[in-house]
Motif scaffolding. Structure first.
Motif, PDB file in Angstrom:
ATOM      1  N   TYR A 153       0.841  -1.199   0.000  1.00 54.98           N
ATOM      2  CA  TYR A 153       0.000   0.000   0.000  1.00 54.98           C
ATOM      3  C   TYR A 153       0.879   1.254   0.000  1.00 54.98           C
ATOM      4  N   ALA A 154       1.842   1.298   0.899  1.00 54.96           N
ATOM      5  CA  ALA A 154       2.727   2.460   1.006  1.00 54.96           C
ATOM      6  C   ALA A 154       3.592   2.614  -0.249  1.00 54.96           C
ATOM      7  N   ASN A 155       4.175   1.521  -0.718  1.00 49.05           N
ATOM      8  CA  ASN A 155       5.042   1.592  -1.908  1.00 49.05           C
ATOM      9  C   ASN A 155       4.282   2.038  -3.149  1.00 49.05           C
ATOM     10  N   ASP A 156       3.029   1.605  -3.270  1.00 49.74           N
ATOM     11  CA  ASP A 156       2.254   1.948  -4.457  1.00 49.74           C
ATOM     12  C   ASP A 156       1.841   3.421  -4.489  1.00 49.74           C
ATOM     13  N   LYS A 157       1.982   4.130  -3.380  1.00 53.24           N
ATOM     14  CA  LYS A 157       1.699   5.580  -3.352  1.00 53.24           C
ATOM     15  C   LYS A 157       2.923   6.400  -3.749  1.00 53.24           C
ATOM     16  N   THR A 158       4.086   5.784  -3.791  1.00 52.95           N
ATOM     17  CA  THR A 158       5.350   6.497  -3.986  1.00 52.95           C
ATOM     18  C   THR A 158       5.394   7.307  -5.275  1.00 52.95           C
ATOM     19  N   GLU A 159       4.918   6.742  -6.368  1.00 54.56           N
ATOM     20  CA  GLU A 159       4.977   7.447  -7.652  1.00 54.56           C
ATOM     21  C   GLU A 159       4.197   8.760  -7.597  1.00 54.56           C
ATOM     22  N   PHE A 160       3.020   8.750  -6.978  1.00 54.22           N
ATOM     23  CA  PHE A 160       2.233   9.969  -6.862  1.00 54.22           C
ATOM     24  C   PHE A 160       2.951  10.995  -5.974  1.00 54.22           C
ATOM     25  N   VAL A 161       3.481  10.547  -4.866  1.00 49.71           N
ATOM     26  CA  VAL A 161       4.196  11.447  -3.952  1.00 49.71           C
ATOM     27  C   VAL A 161       5.389  12.084  -4.673  1.00 49.71           C
ATOM     28  N   ARG A 162       6.164  11.288  -5.398  1.00 46.68           N
ATOM     29  CA  ARG A 162       7.312  11.805  -6.168  1.00 46.68           C
ATOM     30  C   ARG A 162       6.847  12.843  -7.198  1.00 46.68           C
ATOM     31  N   TYR A 163       5.742  12.554  -7.877  1.00 45.60           N
ATOM     32  CA  TYR A 163       5.186  13.475  -8.873  1.00 45.60           C
ATOM     33  C   TYR A 163       4.886  14.838  -8.230  1.00 45.60           C
ATOM     34  N   ILE A 164       4.254  14.830  -7.073  1.00 44.37           N
ATOM     35  CA  ILE A 164       3.925  16.083  -6.377  1.00 44.37           C
ATOM     36  C   ILE A 164       5.194  16.786  -5.911  1.00 44.37           C
ATOM     37  N   LEU A 165       6.147  16.040  -5.360  1.00 45.60           N
ATOM     38  CA  LEU A 165       7.394  16.664  -4.901  1.00 45.60           C
ATOM     39  C   LEU A 165       8.162  17.271  -6.072  1.00 45.60           C
ATOM     40  N   ASP A 166       8.175  16.610  -7.216  1.00 45.37           N
ATOM     41  CA  ASP A 166       8.816  17.176  -8.409  1.00 45.37           C
ATOM     42  C   ASP A 166       8.109  18.451  -8.856  1.00 45.37           C
ATOM     43  N   LYS A 167       6.806  18.447  -8.783  1.00 43.86           N
ATOM     44  CA  LYS A 167       6.007  19.621  -9.150  1.00 43.86           C
ATOM     45  C   LYS A 167       6.346  20.805  -8.224  1.00 43.86           C
ATOM     46  N   ILE A 168       6.467  20.525  -6.932  1.00 41.71           N
ATOM     47  CA  ILE A 168       6.819  21.554  -5.952  1.00 41.71           C
ATOM     48  C   ILE A 168       8.192  22.139  -6.274  1.00 41.71           C
ATOM     49  N   LYS A 169       9.161  21.276  -6.603  1.00 42.71           N
ATOM     50  CA  LYS A 169      10.511  21.747  -6.947  1.00 42.71           C
ATOM     51  C   LYS A 169      10.484  22.649  -8.172  1.00 42.71           C
ATOM     52  N   LEU A 170       9.713  22.260  -9.180  1.00 42.21           N
ATOM     53  CA  LEU A 170       9.615  23.085 -10.399  1.00 42.21           C
ATOM     54  C   LEU A 170       9.011  24.452 -10.096  1.00 42.21           C
ATOM     55  N   GLN A 171       7.997  24.479  -9.227  1.00 43.93           N
ATOM     56  CA  GLN A 171       7.350  25.736  -8.878  1.00 43.93           C
ATOM     57  C   GLN A 171       8.277  26.661  -8.087  1.00 43.93           C
ATOM     58  N   SER A 172       9.198  26.076  -7.337  1.00 43.42           N
ATOM     59  CA  SER A 172      10.081  26.908  -6.497  1.00 43.42           C
ATOM     60  C   SER A 172      11.288  27.444  -7.271  1.00 43.42           C
ATOM     61  N   ASN A 173      11.502  26.925  -8.489  1.00 44.34           N
ATOM     62  CA  ASN A 173      12.632  27.401  -9.306  1.00 44.34           C
ATOM     63  C   ASN A 173      12.272  28.603 -10.136  1.00 44.34           C
TER      64      ASN A 173
END
Length: 173
Positions: A153-173
């Motif tokens: 359950y936890a591992n299968d959420k990882t891709e979505f979490v990474r997607y959001i974290l990448d989005k946050i990084k792009l917005q902060s640049n």
């Protein structure tokens, strides 16, 4: 309702009671290890209004030095926390409480990457309804297919979490 039996995965709708429970637990924790704490945060899905979650309060405790975590074991055990060590999850001291499990403490040294990601993800979902709904839908689906496998359950959420974290990084640049 608060508490998740060992080995089970299910979600319940968000409730304001989770915020109240966090504040009560934070106060208890500060009473016994306040001299070691830089800050305490409510993290995980129970900290995000209107997001269904496993009924466990996740708490991030920030400490100055990673070594300070070992000084917190005995006082937290007096609050019924079980210390699971510094190696169960990356770069943190991990504690849990109850059976069924009601609380988890993730204790990080300040500026820890995992801590900063937890806080960034939480804050993003708190202000972005579309992302919160997408995450909730994913969690609902995964909780049904992984109702007896919390690790999958936890591992299968990882891709979505990474997607959001990448989005946050792009917005902060």
């Amino acid at each position: 309702m608060l508490g998740l039996p060992k080995g089970e995965v299910f979600l319940i709708p968000w409730t304001v009671e989770w915020e109240k429970e966090f504040l009560l637990e934070k106060e208890r924790i500060e009473e016994v290890i306040g001299n070691k704490i830089l800050s305490v945060h409510h993290i995980g899905s129970t900290s995000i209004k209107d997001l269904s979650s496993k009924p466990i309060i996740d708490i991030a405790i920030v400490i100055q030095s990673f070594q300070d975590g070992t000084d917190c074991v005995v006082p937290l055990e007096k609050l019924s926390y079980a210390y699971k060590g510094p190696d169960l999850l990356p770069d943190r001291h991990y504690f849990n409480k109850g059976e069924p499990r009601t609380h988890q403490i993730h204790m990080y040294q300040s500026d820890n990457r995992y801590l900063l990601e937890q806080l960034a993800f939480r804050d993003y979902l708190r202000i972005n309804d579309e992302a919160r709904v997408q995450y909730e839908n994913l969690k609902q689906e995964l909780s049904l297919v992984n109702s007896k496998n919390k690790h999958k359950y936890a591992n299968d959420k990882t891709e979505f979490v990474r997607y959001i974290l990448d989005k946050i990084k792009l917005q902060s640049n």
